[in-house]
Design an enzyme around this catalytic site. Sequence first.
Site, PDB file in Angstrom:
ATOM      1  N   GLU A  78       2.931  53.414 -26.823  1.00 27.91           N
ATOM      2  CA  GLU A  78       3.710  54.266 -25.859  1.00 27.91           C
ATOM      3  C   GLU A  78       3.606  55.730 -26.473  1.00 27.91           C
ATOM      4  O   GLU A  78       4.803  55.728 -27.030  1.00 27.91           O
ATOM      5  CB  GLU A  78       4.717  53.716 -25.393  1.00 27.91           C
ATOM      6  CG  GLU A  78       4.925  54.335 -23.871  1.00 27.91           C
ATOM      7  CD  GLU A  78       5.884  55.761 -23.952  1.00 27.91           C
ATOM      8  OE1 GLU A  78       5.158  56.936 -24.508  1.00 27.91           O
ATOM      9  OE2 GLU A  78       7.084  55.858 -23.662  1.00 27.91           O
TER      10      GLU A  78
ATOM     11  N   HIS B 193      16.085  55.230 -26.115  1.00 28.95           N
ATOM     12  CA  HIS B 193      15.339  54.099 -25.819  1.00 28.95           C
ATOM     13  C   HIS B 193      15.710  53.670 -24.228  1.00 28.95           C
ATOM     14  O   HIS B 193      14.837  53.009 -23.711  1.00 28.95           O
ATOM     15  CB  HIS B 193      15.221  53.211 -26.918  1.00 28.95           C
ATOM     16  CG  HIS B 193      14.648  53.325 -28.107  1.00 28.95           C
ATOM     17  ND1 HIS B 193      13.538  53.384 -28.339  1.00 28.95           N
ATOM     18  CD2 HIS B 193      15.093  54.153 -29.214  1.00 28.95           C
ATOM     19  CE1 HIS B 193      12.808  53.706 -29.336  1.00 28.95           C
ATOM     20  NE2 HIS B 193      13.976  54.389 -29.953  1.00 28.95           N
TER      21      HIS B 193
ATOM     22  N   GLU C  71       5.165  66.104 -28.767  1.00 33.09           N
ATOM     23  CA  GLU C  71       5.445  65.249 -29.896  1.00 33.09           C
ATOM     24  C   GLU C  71       4.312  64.865 -30.832  1.00 33.09           C
ATOM     25  O   GLU C  71       4.521  64.382 -31.893  1.00 33.09           O
ATOM     26  CB  GLU C  71       6.164  63.816 -29.460  1.00 33.09           C
ATOM     27  CG  GLU C  71       7.374  63.994 -28.882  1.00 33.09           C
ATOM     28  CD  GLU C  71       7.841  62.413 -28.301  1.00 33.09           C
ATOM     29  OE1 GLU C  71       7.596  61.549 -28.873  1.00 33.09           O
ATOM     30  OE2 GLU C  71       8.724  62.697 -27.368  1.00 33.09           O
TER      31      GLU C  71
ATOM     32  N   GLU D 209       1.310  55.699 -40.952  1.00 29.07           N
ATOM     33  CA  GLU D 209       0.157  56.316 -41.962  1.00 29.07           C
ATOM     34  C   GLU D 209       0.403  56.000 -43.408  1.00 29.07           C
ATOM     35  O   GLU D 209      -0.197  56.223 -44.456  1.00 29.07           O
ATOM     36  CB  GLU D 209       0.099  57.874 -41.745  1.00 29.07           C
ATOM     37  CG  GLU D 209      -0.425  58.563 -40.513  1.00 29.07           C
ATOM     38  CD  GLU D 209       0.699  58.554 -39.250  1.00 29.07           C
ATOM     39  OE1 GLU D 209       1.831  57.850 -39.448  1.00 29.07           O
ATOM     40  OE2 GLU D 209       0.416  59.332 -38.327  1.00 29.07           O
TER      41      GLU D 209
ATOM     42  N   GLY E  74       4.496  52.555 -33.118  1.00 27.32           N
ATOM     43  CA  GLY E  74       5.952  53.136 -32.739  1.00 27.32           C
ATOM     44  C   GLY E  74       6.515  51.982 -31.730  1.00 27.32           C
ATOM     45  O   GLY E  74       6.587  52.246 -30.746  1.00 27.32           O
TER      46      GLY E  74
ATOM     47  N   ARG F  26       7.541  53.781 -15.941  1.00 28.62           N
ATOM     48  CA  ARG F  26       6.824  53.528 -17.155  1.00 28.62           C
ATOM     49  C   ARG F  26       6.639  52.099 -17.713  1.00 28.62           C
ATOM     50  O   ARG F  26       5.598  51.630 -18.340  1.00 28.62           O
ATOM     51  CB  ARG F  26       7.613  54.409 -18.245  1.00 28.62           C
ATOM     52  CG  ARG F  26       6.808  54.663 -19.665  1.00 28.62           C
ATOM     53  CD  ARG F  26       8.264  54.668 -20.824  1.00 28.62           C
ATOM     54  NE  ARG F  26       8.894  53.518 -21.275  1.00 28.62           N
ATOM     55  CZ  ARG F  26       8.750  52.920 -22.253  1.00 28.62           C
ATOM     56  NH1 ARG F  26       8.198  53.464 -23.324  1.00 28.62           N
ATOM     57  NH2 ARG F  26       9.243  51.973 -22.317  1.00 28.62           N
TER      58      ARG F  26
HETATM   59  C1  SAM Z   1       7.935  56.962 -27.130  1.00 26.61           C
HETATM   60  S1  SAM Z   1       8.785  55.839 -28.246  1.00 26.61           S
HETATM   61  C2  SAM Z   1       8.139  54.042 -27.733  1.00 26.61           C
HETATM   62  C3  SAM Z   1       9.132  53.196 -28.012  1.00 26.61           C
HETATM   63  C4  SAM Z   1       8.593  51.749 -27.591  1.00 26.61           C
HETATM   64  N1  SAM Z   1       6.860  51.700 -27.799  1.00 26.61           N
HETATM   65  C5  SAM Z   1       8.592  51.537 -26.135  1.00 26.61           C
HETATM   66  O1  SAM Z   1       7.672  51.815 -25.546  1.00 26.61           O
HETATM   67  O2  SAM Z   1       9.692  51.712 -25.691  1.00 26.61           O
HETATM   68  C6  SAM Z   1       7.950  56.210 -29.631  1.00 26.61           C
HETATM   69  C7  SAM Z   1       8.105  55.350 -31.071  1.00 26.61           C
HETATM   70  O3  SAM Z   1       7.257  55.497 -32.030  1.00 26.61           O
HETATM   71  C8  SAM Z   1       7.777  55.794 -33.220  1.00 26.61           C
HETATM   72  N2  SAM Z   1       6.795  56.564 -34.105  1.00 26.61           N
HETATM   73  C9  SAM Z   1       6.119  57.514 -33.787  1.00 26.61           C
HETATM   74  N3  SAM Z   1       5.463  57.884 -34.565  1.00 26.61           N
HETATM   75  C10 SAM Z   1       5.237  56.842 -35.458  1.00 26.61           C
HETATM   76  C11 SAM Z   1       4.671  56.796 -36.544  1.00 26.61           C
HETATM   77  N4  SAM Z   1       3.610  57.631 -37.166  1.00 26.61           N
HETATM   78  N5  SAM Z   1       4.917  55.789 -37.364  1.00 26.61           N
HETATM   79  C12 SAM Z   1       5.826  54.801 -36.880  1.00 26.61           C
HETATM   80  N6  SAM Z   1       6.577  54.904 -35.966  1.00 26.61           N
HETATM   81  C13 SAM Z   1       6.188  56.034 -35.216  1.00 26.61           C
HETATM   82  C14 SAM Z   1       9.094  56.620 -32.908  1.00 26.61           C
HETATM   83  O4  SAM Z   1      10.007  56.301 -33.870  1.00 26.61           O
HETATM   84  C15 SAM Z   1       9.602  55.780 -31.581  1.00 26.61           C
HETATM   85  O5  SAM Z   1      10.379  54.931 -31.817  1.00 26.61           O
END
Ligand code: SAM
Length: 465
Positions: A199, A101, A208, A185, A134, A110
Amino acid sequence: MKMVSGEVSKTKDTILSIVGEIGDQGNEGNNEITNDVYYELPPPPDFVQEQIQEEPGKTNFEQAEWVDPNSNYYASAHTEGVQDTYEDVEYFSSYSKMSIHHEMVFDKRRTAVYFHAISKSKDFFKDKVVLDVGCGTGILSCFCAKAGAKRVYAVDASDMAYNAELVVERNGLGDIVKVMKGKLEHIAFPEYVDIIVSEWIGSFLIFESMLESVIYARDHLLKPGGVLFPSKAALYFGPVNVESYYEKHINQWENVFGLDMSCLVPMAREELLENKTIRNYYIENSTAVLDKPITLRVLDLNKITIKDLSKTVSNFDFKIPNGKFHGFAAWFSIWFENLDNNLADRPSTLEKDDFIYYVINKEGELVAKDYKHDQMDKGLTPKFFELKSNTLELSTAPGDGDTHWKQVLFLHPVEKHINNQDEKTSISGTIRVCQNYHYRRHWFVELSVSCKTKPTHHYYEKYLI
Ligand SMILES: C[S@@+](CC[C@H](N)C(=O)[O-])C[C@H]1O[C@@H](n2cnc3c(N)ncnc32)[C@H](O)[C@@H]1O
Protein backbone atom coordinates in the site's frame (compact mmCIF):
# COMPACT_ATOMS: atom_id res chain seq x y z
CA MET A 1 22.50 3.26 11.51
CA LYS A 2 24.77 0.27 11.86
CA MET A 3 26.78 -0.60 8.81
CA VAL A 4 27.39 -4.28 8.31
CA SER A 5 30.63 -4.11 6.41
CA GLY A 6 32.45 -6.71 4.36
CA GLU A 7 29.25 -8.67 3.82
CA VAL A 8 29.27 -8.71 0.09
CA SER A 9 29.91 -12.39 -0.43
CA LYS A 10 27.41 -14.32 1.61
CA THR A 11 26.01 -17.80 1.38
CA LYS A 12 22.26 -18.16 1.53
CA ASP A 13 22.44 -19.59 5.06
CA THR A 14 24.34 -16.62 6.43
CA ILE A 15 21.86 -14.23 4.91
CA LEU A 16 18.98 -16.24 6.31
CA SER A 17 20.47 -16.01 9.79
CA ILE A 18 20.79 -12.24 9.45
CA VAL A 19 17.18 -12.06 8.35
CA GLY A 20 16.41 -14.06 11.49
CA GLU A 21 18.32 -11.57 13.62
CA ILE A 22 16.37 -8.70 12.16
CA GLY A 23 13.16 -10.42 13.12
CA ASP A 24 14.47 -11.26 16.62
CA GLN A 25 15.37 -7.69 17.43
CA GLY A 26 11.73 -6.80 17.14
CA ASN A 27 10.90 -9.22 19.94
CA GLU A 28 13.27 -7.49 22.29
CA GLY A 29 11.34 -4.27 21.97
CA ASN A 30 14.49 -2.45 20.91
CA ASN A 31 13.09 0.79 19.61
CA GLU A 32 16.15 2.31 18.00
CA ILE A 33 16.75 2.33 14.31
CA THR A 34 20.03 0.52 14.41
CA ASN A 35 19.51 -2.47 12.25
CA ASP A 36 19.50 -1.31 8.65
CA VAL A 37 21.57 -3.88 6.88
CA TYR A 38 23.78 -2.93 3.97
CA TYR A 39 24.92 -5.42 1.39
CA GLU A 40 25.42 -5.48 -2.26
CA LEU A 41 22.02 -6.45 -3.55
CA PRO A 42 21.71 -9.90 -5.05
CA PRO A 43 21.83 -10.08 -8.84
CA PRO A 44 18.63 -10.33 -10.90
CA PRO A 45 16.85 -13.69 -11.06
CA ASP A 46 18.19 -15.09 -14.32
CA PHE A 47 21.72 -14.29 -13.24
CA VAL A 48 21.22 -16.03 -9.91
CA GLN A 49 19.74 -19.07 -11.53
CA GLU A 50 22.81 -19.45 -13.69
CA GLN A 51 25.06 -19.13 -10.65
CA ILE A 52 23.06 -21.64 -8.67
CA GLN A 53 23.25 -24.15 -11.47
CA GLU A 54 27.01 -23.90 -11.49
CA GLU A 55 27.55 -23.90 -7.75
CA PRO A 56 24.41 -25.00 -5.88
CA GLY A 57 23.76 -23.09 -2.67
CA LYS A 58 26.44 -20.53 -3.28
CA THR A 59 25.94 -17.21 -4.98
CA ASN A 60 28.82 -14.93 -5.76
CA PHE A 61 27.50 -11.54 -4.84
CA GLU A 62 30.84 -9.92 -5.59
CA GLN A 63 29.96 -10.12 -9.25
CA ALA A 64 26.76 -8.19 -8.66
CA GLU A 65 27.95 -4.88 -9.99
CA TRP A 66 24.73 -3.95 -11.66
CA VAL A 67 23.61 -1.12 -9.41
CA ASP A 68 24.10 1.89 -11.64
CA PRO A 69 25.50 4.71 -9.46
CA ASN A 70 23.85 7.26 -11.73
CA SER A 71 20.39 5.79 -11.58
CA ASN A 72 17.53 6.76 -9.34
CA TYR A 73 17.85 3.40 -7.66
CA TYR A 74 21.21 4.39 -6.41
CA ALA A 75 19.85 7.69 -5.16
CA SER A 76 17.02 6.07 -3.28
CA ALA A 77 19.22 3.37 -1.83
CA HIS A 78 21.87 5.76 -0.56
CA THR A 79 20.07 8.75 0.81
CA GLU A 80 22.20 8.97 3.90
CA GLY A 81 24.77 11.00 1.95
CA VAL A 82 25.11 14.75 1.86
CA GLN A 83 21.39 15.29 1.47
CA ASP A 84 18.46 13.17 2.45
CA THR A 85 16.42 13.96 -0.65
CA TYR A 86 13.80 11.42 0.34
CA GLU A 87 13.49 12.95 3.83
CA ASP A 88 13.75 9.45 5.22
CA VAL A 89 14.36 10.45 8.83
CA GLU A 90 11.23 12.56 8.98
CA TYR A 91 9.23 10.23 6.76
CA PHE A 92 9.89 7.04 8.68
CA SER A 93 9.48 8.82 12.04
CA SER A 94 6.00 9.86 10.99
CA TYR A 95 5.15 6.24 10.21
CA SER A 96 6.32 5.20 13.69
CA LYS A 97 3.18 6.73 15.21
CA MET A 98 0.02 4.72 15.86
CA SER A 99 -2.20 7.62 14.78
CA ILE A 100 -1.16 7.52 11.13
CA HIS A 101 -1.73 3.77 11.02
CA HIS A 102 -5.08 4.23 12.72
CA GLU A 103 -6.10 6.58 9.93
CA MET A 104 -5.15 4.00 7.31
CA VAL A 105 -6.27 0.76 8.94
CA PHE A 106 -9.67 2.15 9.88
CA ASP A 107 -10.22 3.70 6.48
CA LYS A 108 -12.68 0.92 5.77
CA ARG A 109 -12.71 1.18 1.99
CA ARG A 110 -8.91 1.21 1.76
CA THR A 111 -8.38 -1.74 4.06
CA ALA A 112 -11.34 -3.62 2.60
CA VAL A 113 -9.94 -3.54 -0.91
CA TYR A 114 -6.68 -5.15 0.25
CA PHE A 115 -8.52 -7.60 2.48
CA HIS A 116 -10.80 -8.77 -0.33
CA ALA A 117 -8.13 -8.71 -3.02
CA ILE A 118 -5.88 -10.94 -0.92
CA SER A 119 -8.33 -13.17 0.90
CA LYS A 120 -10.39 -13.76 -2.25
CA SER A 121 -7.29 -14.82 -4.19
CA LYS A 122 -6.57 -17.98 -2.23
CA ASP A 123 -5.83 -20.00 -5.38
CA PHE A 124 -3.30 -17.41 -6.25
CA PHE A 125 -1.57 -16.97 -2.86
CA LYS A 126 -1.36 -20.65 -2.00
CA ASP A 127 2.27 -21.62 -1.29
CA LYS A 128 3.62 -18.37 -2.73
CA VAL A 129 6.49 -16.26 -1.39
CA VAL A 130 5.29 -12.70 -0.80
CA LEU A 131 7.02 -9.40 -0.13
CA ASP A 132 5.01 -6.71 1.69
CA VAL A 133 6.75 -3.41 0.90
CA GLY A 134 6.10 -1.11 3.88
CA CYS A 135 4.19 -3.48 6.15
CA GLY A 136 3.30 -0.89 8.83
CA THR A 137 1.31 -2.77 11.48
CA GLY A 138 1.72 -5.98 9.48
CA ILE A 139 -1.92 -6.08 8.49
CA LEU A 140 -1.45 -6.95 4.80
CA SER A 141 1.25 -9.51 5.58
CA CYS A 142 -1.15 -11.27 7.94
CA PHE A 143 -3.87 -11.24 5.26
CA CYS A 144 -1.39 -12.89 2.86
CA ALA A 145 -0.38 -15.52 5.41
CA LYS A 146 -4.02 -16.33 6.09
CA ALA A 147 -4.67 -16.57 2.35
CA GLY A 148 -2.18 -19.45 2.20
CA ALA A 149 1.19 -17.84 1.40
CA LYS A 150 4.17 -20.04 2.21
CA ARG A 151 6.32 -17.15 3.40
CA VAL A 152 5.84 -13.40 3.71
CA TYR A 153 8.67 -10.89 4.07
CA ALA A 154 7.16 -7.92 5.91
CA VAL A 155 9.49 -4.93 5.56
CA ASP A 156 9.23 -1.55 7.20
CA ALA A 157 11.85 1.06 7.98
CA SER A 158 9.82 2.74 10.69
CA ASP A 159 9.58 1.61 14.31
CA MET A 160 6.13 0.28 13.45
CA ALA A 161 7.99 -2.85 12.35
CA TYR A 162 8.30 -3.80 16.03
CA ASN A 163 4.55 -3.54 16.41
CA ALA A 164 4.06 -5.58 13.26
CA GLU A 165 6.00 -8.35 14.90
CA LEU A 166 3.70 -8.25 17.92
CA VAL A 167 0.66 -8.50 15.63
CA VAL A 168 2.16 -11.38 13.68
CA GLU A 169 2.97 -13.32 16.88
CA ARG A 170 -0.40 -12.57 18.45
CA ASN A 171 -2.08 -14.10 15.42
CA GLY A 172 0.13 -17.19 15.43
CA LEU A 173 1.61 -16.37 12.03
CA GLY A 174 5.25 -16.11 13.11
CA ASP A 175 6.26 -19.20 11.14
CA ILE A 176 5.11 -17.62 7.92
CA VAL A 177 5.63 -13.85 8.30
CA LYS A 178 9.22 -12.64 8.72
CA VAL A 179 9.29 -9.02 9.84
CA MET A 180 12.36 -7.13 8.65
CA LYS A 181 13.10 -3.66 9.92
CA GLY A 182 14.95 -1.40 7.52
CA LYS A 183 14.61 0.42 4.26
CA LEU A 184 13.75 -2.08 1.58
CA GLU A 185 16.52 -0.81 -0.68
CA HIS A 186 19.10 -1.55 2.05
CA ILE A 187 18.10 -5.11 2.82
CA ALA A 188 19.45 -8.28 1.27
CA PHE A 189 16.79 -10.91 0.78
CA PRO A 190 17.46 -14.61 0.84
CA GLU A 191 15.19 -15.39 -2.10
CA TYR A 192 13.10 -13.89 -4.88
CA VAL A 193 9.39 -13.51 -4.42
CA ASP A 194 6.28 -14.50 -6.39
CA ILE A 195 4.06 -11.61 -5.29
CA ILE A 196 4.68 -8.03 -4.14
CA VAL A 197 1.93 -6.56 -2.00
CA SER A 198 2.13 -2.91 -1.06
CA GLU A 199 0.00 0.00 0.00
CA TRP A 200 2.22 2.72 -1.44
CA ILE A 201 -0.56 5.16 -2.28
CA GLY A 202 -0.41 8.78 -1.24
CA SER A 203 -2.60 11.80 -1.69
CA PHE A 204 -2.87 12.63 -5.43
CA LEU A 205 -1.82 8.97 -5.88
CA ILE A 206 1.89 9.69 -6.08
CA PHE A 207 2.61 11.93 -3.07
CA GLU A 208 5.34 10.40 -0.83
CA SER A 209 6.90 8.74 -3.91
CA MET A 210 6.78 5.39 -2.14
CA LEU A 211 5.93 3.83 -5.49
CA GLU A 212 9.62 4.14 -6.31
CA SER A 213 10.39 1.57 -3.63
CA VAL A 214 7.81 -0.79 -5.10
CA ILE A 215 9.34 -0.37 -8.56
CA TYR A 216 12.73 -1.03 -7.02
CA ALA A 217 11.39 -4.20 -5.38
CA ARG A 218 9.80 -5.31 -8.65
CA ASP A 219 13.04 -4.88 -10.59
CA HIS A 220 15.29 -6.46 -8.01
CA LEU A 221 13.28 -9.04 -6.11
CA LEU A 222 10.28 -10.21 -8.13
CA LYS A 223 10.61 -13.49 -10.00
CA PRO A 224 10.00 -13.31 -13.75
CA GLY A 225 6.23 -13.57 -14.21
CA GLY A 226 5.63 -12.46 -10.62
CA VAL A 227 2.63 -10.35 -9.73
CA LEU A 228 2.01 -6.99 -8.08
CA PHE A 229 -0.94 -6.27 -5.78
CA PRO A 230 -2.34 -3.83 -6.86
CA SER A 231 -1.26 -4.03 -10.48
CA LYS A 232 -2.76 -0.90 -12.04
CA ALA A 233 -3.68 2.64 -11.05
CA ALA A 234 -4.86 5.83 -12.74
CA LEU A 235 -5.11 9.47 -11.74
CA TYR A 236 -8.01 11.63 -12.96
CA PHE A 237 -8.56 15.37 -13.12
CA GLY A 238 -11.74 17.36 -13.75
CA PRO A 239 -13.46 20.75 -13.22
CA VAL A 240 -15.66 21.06 -10.15
CA ASN A 241 -18.30 23.08 -8.39
CA VAL A 242 -17.58 22.41 -4.70
CA GLU A 243 -20.34 24.52 -3.21
CA SER A 244 -20.50 22.24 -0.17
CA TYR A 245 -16.86 22.96 0.63
CA TYR A 246 -17.41 26.71 0.42
CA GLU A 247 -20.53 26.36 2.49
CA LYS A 248 -18.65 24.51 5.22
CA HIS A 249 -15.50 26.62 5.31
CA ILE A 250 -16.77 30.10 4.42
CA ASN A 251 -20.49 30.65 4.50
CA GLN A 252 -20.99 28.90 7.84
CA TRP A 253 -19.53 32.00 9.50
CA GLU A 254 -22.66 33.94 8.58
CA ASN A 255 -24.73 32.52 11.40
CA VAL A 256 -23.08 30.87 14.40
CA PHE A 257 -25.42 30.03 17.28
CA GLY A 258 -27.47 33.10 16.44
CA LEU A 259 -24.45 35.40 16.11
CA ASP A 260 -23.77 37.27 12.88
CA MET A 261 -20.10 36.48 12.26
CA SER A 262 -20.24 37.27 8.54
CA CYS A 263 -17.51 39.90 9.03
CA LEU A 264 -15.12 36.92 9.14
CA VAL A 265 -16.17 35.61 5.74
CA PRO A 266 -13.56 37.62 3.73
CA MET A 267 -10.74 36.40 5.96
CA ALA A 268 -11.92 32.81 5.75
CA ARG A 269 -12.22 33.14 1.99
CA GLU A 270 -8.76 34.64 1.61
CA GLU A 271 -7.16 31.94 3.71
CA LEU A 272 -8.99 29.19 1.90
CA LEU A 273 -7.93 30.35 -1.51
CA GLU A 274 -4.37 31.11 -0.55
CA ASN A 275 -2.20 30.38 -3.51
CA LYS A 276 -0.25 27.18 -3.78
CA THR A 277 -2.32 25.35 -1.22
CA ILE A 278 -4.07 22.15 -2.12
CA ARG A 279 -7.00 20.91 -0.07
CA ASN A 280 -8.11 17.38 0.65
CA TYR A 281 -11.88 17.14 0.66
CA TYR A 282 -14.39 14.38 0.00
CA ILE A 283 -16.93 15.48 -2.62
CA GLU A 284 -20.03 13.49 -1.77
CA ASN A 285 -21.93 14.14 -4.94
CA SER A 286 -20.57 13.12 -8.33
CA THR A 287 -22.61 15.87 -10.02
CA ALA A 288 -20.07 18.33 -8.58
CA VAL A 289 -17.79 17.25 -11.45
CA LEU A 290 -18.74 19.51 -14.34
CA ASP A 291 -17.39 17.56 -17.31
CA LYS A 292 -15.88 14.19 -18.11
CA PRO A 293 -12.44 14.05 -16.43
CA ILE A 294 -9.15 13.57 -18.20
CA THR A 295 -6.98 10.60 -17.32
CA LEU A 296 -3.92 12.43 -16.16
CA ARG A 297 -1.70 9.45 -15.54
CA VAL A 298 -1.98 5.71 -15.98
CA LEU A 299 0.27 3.37 -14.04
CA ASP A 300 0.74 -0.17 -15.16
CA LEU A 301 2.84 -1.33 -12.25
CA ASN A 302 4.36 -4.15 -14.25
CA LYS A 303 5.93 -1.67 -16.64
CA ILE A 304 6.27 1.80 -15.14
CA THR A 305 9.81 3.06 -14.48
CA ILE A 306 10.95 5.65 -11.96
CA LYS A 307 12.06 7.89 -14.78
CA ASP A 308 8.65 7.71 -16.52
CA LEU A 309 7.01 8.58 -13.27
CA SER A 310 8.84 11.80 -12.54
CA LYS A 311 6.94 14.05 -14.96
CA THR A 312 3.44 14.20 -16.43
CA VAL A 313 2.07 16.83 -18.80
CA SER A 314 -1.46 16.87 -20.10
CA ASN A 315 -3.73 19.28 -21.96
CA PHE A 316 -7.41 19.66 -21.19
CA ASP A 317 -10.41 21.35 -22.74
CA PHE A 318 -13.46 21.02 -20.52
CA LYS A 319 -16.90 22.31 -21.46
CA ILE A 320 -18.78 23.38 -18.39
CA PRO A 321 -22.38 24.48 -17.85
CA ASN A 322 -23.48 27.83 -16.46
CA GLY A 323 -23.16 28.16 -12.71
CA LYS A 324 -20.31 28.15 -10.27
CA PHE A 325 -16.85 26.90 -11.18
CA HIS A 326 -14.41 26.62 -8.29
CA GLY A 327 -11.41 24.96 -9.89
CA PHE A 328 -10.34 21.34 -10.30
CA ALA A 329 -10.23 18.11 -8.37
CA ALA A 330 -8.08 15.02 -8.75
CA TRP A 331 -8.87 11.47 -7.69
CA PHE A 332 -7.69 7.97 -8.57
CA SER A 333 -8.53 4.31 -8.88
CA ILE A 334 -6.42 1.25 -8.18
CA TRP A 335 -7.03 -2.24 -9.57
CA PHE A 336 -6.21 -5.71 -8.37
CA GLU A 337 -6.24 -8.48 -10.94
CA ASN A 338 -6.00 -12.26 -10.48
CA LEU A 339 -8.86 -12.66 -8.04
CA ASP A 340 -10.52 -16.07 -7.84
CA ASN A 341 -13.52 -16.48 -10.14
CA ASN A 342 -17.13 -16.36 -9.08
CA LEU A 343 -16.75 -14.29 -5.95
CA ALA A 344 -20.28 -13.01 -5.99
CA ASP A 345 -23.54 -13.76 -7.74
CA ARG A 346 -24.00 -12.46 -11.23
CA PRO A 347 -26.36 -9.46 -10.97
CA SER A 348 -29.75 -10.31 -12.48
CA THR A 349 -29.64 -7.16 -14.60
CA LEU A 350 -26.68 -8.54 -16.50
CA GLU A 351 -27.07 -9.14 -20.20
CA LYS A 352 -25.23 -11.75 -22.20
CA ASP A 353 -22.44 -9.50 -23.42
CA ASP A 354 -21.87 -7.78 -20.09
CA PHE A 355 -19.23 -8.96 -17.73
CA ILE A 356 -18.78 -8.63 -14.00
CA TYR A 357 -16.04 -7.04 -12.14
CA TYR A 358 -15.83 -6.07 -8.52
CA VAL A 359 -15.77 -2.79 -6.67
CA ILE A 360 -15.64 -1.67 -3.06
CA ASN A 361 -18.87 0.19 -2.39
CA LYS A 362 -19.40 3.17 -0.09
CA GLU A 363 -19.80 0.90 2.92
CA GLY A 364 -16.55 -0.93 2.22
CA GLU A 365 -18.22 -4.11 0.93
CA LEU A 366 -17.11 -6.06 -2.10
CA VAL A 367 -19.89 -6.03 -4.69
CA ALA A 368 -20.15 -7.32 -8.21
CA LYS A 369 -20.85 -4.77 -10.88
CA ASP A 370 -22.12 -5.39 -14.38
CA TYR A 371 -20.15 -3.62 -16.97
CA LYS A 372 -20.60 -3.19 -20.66
CA HIS A 373 -17.56 -2.78 -22.88
CA ASP A 374 -18.92 0.47 -24.25
CA GLN A 375 -18.97 1.92 -20.73
CA MET A 376 -15.24 1.52 -20.25
CA ASP A 377 -14.58 5.05 -21.32
CA LYS A 378 -17.39 6.66 -19.35
CA GLY A 379 -17.91 7.73 -15.78
CA LEU A 380 -15.44 9.34 -13.42
CA THR A 381 -12.83 6.57 -13.65
CA PRO A 382 -12.47 5.71 -17.36
CA LYS A 383 -10.53 2.48 -17.84
CA PHE A 384 -7.26 2.50 -19.76
CA PHE A 385 -7.04 -1.27 -20.12
CA GLU A 386 -9.39 -4.08 -20.92
CA LEU A 387 -11.12 -5.09 -17.73
CA LYS A 388 -11.21 -8.77 -16.94
CA SER A 389 -13.95 -10.32 -14.91
CA ASN A 390 -11.67 -11.15 -12.00
CA THR A 391 -10.64 -7.54 -11.38
CA LEU A 392 -11.37 -5.51 -8.24
CA GLU A 393 -11.37 -1.70 -8.30
CA LEU A 394 -11.13 0.85 -5.52
CA SER A 395 -12.30 4.21 -6.81
CA THR A 396 -11.72 7.41 -4.86
CA ALA A 397 -13.87 9.45 -7.28
CA PRO A 398 -16.44 11.96 -6.00
CA GLY A 399 -19.56 10.10 -4.91
CA ASP A 400 -17.95 6.66 -4.83
CA GLY A 401 -17.32 6.72 -1.06
CA ASP A 402 -14.95 8.46 1.30
CA THR A 403 -11.36 7.40 1.94
CA HIS A 404 -8.59 9.03 3.97
CA TRP A 405 -7.11 10.25 0.67
CA LYS A 406 -10.35 12.09 -0.21
CA GLN A 407 -9.97 14.16 -3.39
CA VAL A 408 -7.36 16.84 -3.94
CA LEU A 409 -8.79 20.28 -4.73
CA PHE A 410 -6.95 22.87 -6.81
CA LEU A 411 -9.17 25.85 -6.14
CA HIS A 412 -9.42 28.75 -8.50
CA PRO A 413 -8.12 32.05 -6.98
CA VAL A 414 -11.61 33.55 -7.22
CA GLU A 415 -14.97 31.81 -7.17
CA LYS A 416 -16.26 32.06 -10.75
CA HIS A 417 -19.86 32.41 -11.81
CA ILE A 418 -20.15 31.27 -15.38
CA ASN A 419 -23.01 32.69 -17.38
CA ASN A 420 -22.60 32.16 -21.08
CA GLN A 421 -26.22 32.22 -22.23
CA ASP A 422 -27.05 28.82 -23.69
CA GLU A 423 -23.56 27.70 -24.50
CA LYS A 424 -21.20 25.68 -22.40
CA THR A 425 -17.98 27.45 -21.51
CA SER A 426 -14.58 26.14 -22.48
CA ILE A 427 -12.01 25.82 -19.69
CA SER A 428 -8.81 24.77 -21.36
CA GLY A 429 -5.16 24.60 -20.44
CA THR A 430 -2.26 22.46 -19.38
CA ILE A 431 -1.42 20.61 -16.20
CA ARG A 432 2.15 19.68 -15.46
CA VAL A 433 3.19 17.44 -12.58
CA CYS A 434 6.88 17.30 -11.70
CA GLN A 435 8.76 15.68 -8.89
CA ASN A 436 10.44 18.15 -6.56
CA TYR A 437 14.08 17.62 -7.30
CA HIS A 438 15.34 18.36 -3.79
CA TYR A 439 12.56 16.82 -1.75
CA ARG A 440 11.62 13.89 -3.87
CA ARG A 441 8.59 12.81 -1.89
CA HIS A 442 6.91 16.07 -2.95
CA TRP A 443 5.47 17.13 -6.28
CA PHE A 444 4.78 20.38 -8.05
CA VAL A 445 1.52 20.74 -9.90
CA GLU A 446 1.41 23.64 -12.35
CA LEU A 447 -1.83 24.76 -13.91
CA SER A 448 -2.06 27.11 -16.84
CA VAL A 449 -5.74 27.81 -17.47
CA SER A 450 -7.85 29.83 -19.91
CA CYS A 451 -11.50 30.34 -19.03
CA LYS A 452 -13.27 31.36 -22.21
CA THR A 453 -15.63 33.67 -20.42
CA LYS A 454 -16.14 37.25 -21.63
CA PRO A 455 -13.48 38.56 -21.40
CA THR A 456 -11.28 35.44 -21.45
CA HIS A 457 -9.56 34.94 -18.14
CA HIS A 458 -6.10 33.36 -18.00
CA TYR A 459 -4.34 32.26 -14.87
CA TYR A 460 -1.32 30.27 -13.77
CA GLU A 461 -0.91 28.56 -10.40
CA LYS A 462 1.84 26.40 -8.98
CA TYR A 463 0.89 24.10 -6.13
CA LEU A 464 3.16 21.96 -3.96
CA ILE A 465 1.97 18.58 -2.81
C1 SAM B 1 1.05 3.74 3.52
S1 SAM B 1 1.83 2.85 4.82
C2 SAM B 1 1.09 1.25 4.66
C3 SAM B 1 1.21 0.39 5.90
C4 SAM B 1 0.55 -0.97 5.81
N1 SAM B 1 1.04 -1.74 4.70
C5 SAM B 1 -0.94 -0.85 5.72
O1 SAM B 1 -1.49 -1.15 4.66
O2 SAM B 1 -1.58 -0.46 6.71
C6 SAM B 1 3.43 2.68 4.14
C7 SAM B 1 4.48 2.06 5.06
O3 SAM B 1 5.61 1.78 4.27
C8 SAM B 1 6.80 2.08 4.98
N2 SAM B 1 7.82 2.33 3.93
C9 SAM B 1 7.76 3.25 2.93
N3 SAM B 1 8.81 3.14 2.12
C10 SAM B 1 9.58 2.14 2.62
C11 SAM B 1 10.81 1.56 2.22
N4 SAM B 1 11.45 1.98 1.13
N5 SAM B 1 11.33 0.57 2.96
C12 SAM B 1 10.67 0.13 4.08
N6 SAM B 1 9.51 0.64 4.51
C13 SAM B 1 8.95 1.62 3.78
C14 SAM B 1 6.42 3.27 5.84
O4 SAM B 1 7.25 3.35 6.98
C15 SAM B 1 4.96 2.95 6.19
O5 SAM B 1 4.86 2.26 7.41
